[in-house]
Design a protein around this motif. Structure first.
Motif, PDB file in Angstrom:
ATOM      1  N   TYR A   1      37.234  18.240  70.936  1.00 40.39           N
ATOM      2  CA  TYR A   1      38.482  18.299  70.175  1.00 40.39           C
ATOM      3  C   TYR A   1      39.614  18.816  71.064  1.00 40.39           C
TER       4      TYR A   1
ATOM      5  N   ALA B   1      37.523   5.986  63.496  1.00 45.70           N
ATOM      6  CA  ALA B   1      37.230   6.313  64.895  1.00 45.70           C
ATOM      7  C   ALA B   1      38.017   5.392  65.826  1.00 45.70           C
TER       8      ALA B   1
ATOM      9  N   GLN C   1      37.527  10.254  62.550  1.00 46.51           N
ATOM     10  CA  GLN C   1      38.116  11.378  63.282  1.00 46.51           C
ATOM     11  C   GLN C   1      38.873  12.254  62.297  1.00 46.51           C
TER      12      GLN C   1
ATOM     13  N   ALA D   1      38.109  14.597  68.203  1.00 45.80           N
ATOM     14  CA  ALA D   1      38.033  13.281  68.838  1.00 45.80           C
ATOM     15  C   ALA D   1      36.638  12.686  68.757  1.00 45.80           C
ATOM     16  N   LYS D   2      35.611  13.558  68.822  1.00 44.22           N
ATOM     17  CA  LYS D   2      34.238  13.061  68.857  1.00 44.22           C
ATOM     18  C   LYS D   2      33.310  14.104  68.263  1.00 44.22           C
TER      19      LYS D   2
END
Length: 341
Positions: free
Chosen positions: A79, A101, A126, A136-137
């Protein structure tokens, strides 16, 4: 009845319109935030140009000393903060929102020691929080990663492994990485220790220490993992039998020649020790740098037992020699001149 029905219809229409209007306001708000920061322009908007990593260890699946690989399951969370995205929650009662995403930029981060990655689960959306944090992931990953094993003190050994997270970029194109990596210390223990509350114990290895560290120049983040072998099984199956065989081997000198089993006993113990050495060879890596002390002990025992077999054969040969045979002169001279006098 018609008046009551009309009132109910108007109230229902008002509620639907209010909800639709609220939904439209929320979508307009989200779109306004998306217009501020898009995936095409993240670097000049990120706070301190810093990407943060959060890691949780869930399970230690397998440790393969022979191949030098560790198989473990992690929660991997990447992040970063974009201050322009922050908003006041009291204005619209919205604490976070989700976008598909790929809407926001995902950093290219490589984990250097990983040889194989199996994603058990990955969040498709997201998240963006009111503080301006962009997730972000977020995924549950199963990583196989390389680790150098020092088996000198097997099975009473500790192994230190590491995972290095670094920015993926071409050094020829730029002198410094396009962004930096770090950790938020408040998410970990006082010294960067991982939270192991959700960790599932392994029956062969225990996790002594697991901590995250960031480099002074913020170019990489390192997970240091210290593992300790649970030694009870190996002590009972390998160490104890090897020591017992070494002690039993001394009995060959006490066994009388007349029994006829002096050489047989020594050879049997010798073969047993060779089997123990082969078991160690199947378990441990073929490394000349860190040969286990237990293997050295077994090898020394094999050499001593081999010598005892040779001596047993000589003793039996001397014992069964014909009394009429005379002792050679050089032997008599050797004993008389140097050992007797």
């Amino acid at each position: 009845m018609s008046l009551i029905g009309l009132v109910v219809t108007l109230v229902g229409f008002h509620l639907v319109w209010t909800r639709f209007d609220s939904r439209s306001d929320e979508e307009a708000f989200i779109q306004s935030k998306l217009d501020i920061a898009t995936k095409n322009s993240p670097h000049n908007q990120m706070q301190e140009n810093l990407v943060l990593i959060y890691l949780d260890l869930y399970q230690l699946i397998d440790v393969d000393e022979k191949q030098g690989l560790v198989n473990a399951k992690f929660h991997y969370f990447v992040y970063y903060a974009i201050p322009a995205l922050a908003w006041n929650e009291t204005d619209n009662n919205l604490t976070q929102f989700h976008v598909p995403a790929g809407t926001f930029w995902v950093p290219d981060i490589v984990v250097k020691e990983v040889t194989e990655e199996l994603k058990a689960f990955e969040v498709k959306d997201q998240n963006i929080w009111s503080s301006g944090i962009v997730a972000a992931k977020s995924s549950l990953v199963n990583w196989k990663f390389a680790c150098g094993f020092n088996v000198k003190y097997f099975p009473f050994d500790e192994q230190k492994c590491k995972l290095t997270f670094a920015v993926w970029y071409t050094e020829g194109d730029m002198m410094t990485p396009p962004y930096y990596l770090g950790i938020e210390l408040g998410m970990y223990g006082a010294d960067g220790s991982l939270n192991l509350s959700d960790y599932s114990d392994n029956d062969q290895w225990s996790v002594v220490d697991a901590k995250m560290e960031q480099s002074p120049n913020y170019e990489k983040v390192v997970l240091s993992l210290t593992l300790r072998r649970r030694d009870r099984y190996f002590f009972n199956v390998i160490v104890l039998p090897t020591v017992i065989l070494a002690l039993v081997s001394t009995l060959t000198f006490l066994l009388p020649v007349e029994s006829g089993e002096k050489v047989s006993l020594a050879v049997t113990i010798l073969l047993s020790q060779i089997v123990s050495l082969l078991v160690l060879n199947d378990l441990l890596p073929s490394s000349s740098l860190f040969f286990p002390l237990l293997g050295t002990f077994a090898m020394t025992t094999i050499i001593l037992i081999s010598i005892s077999v040779v001596l047993a054969i000589i003793v039996i040969n001397v014992h069964n020699i014909d009394p009429a045979v005379k002792v050679p002169k050089f032997v008599r001279g050797l004993f008389h001149s140097r050992l007797v006098h």
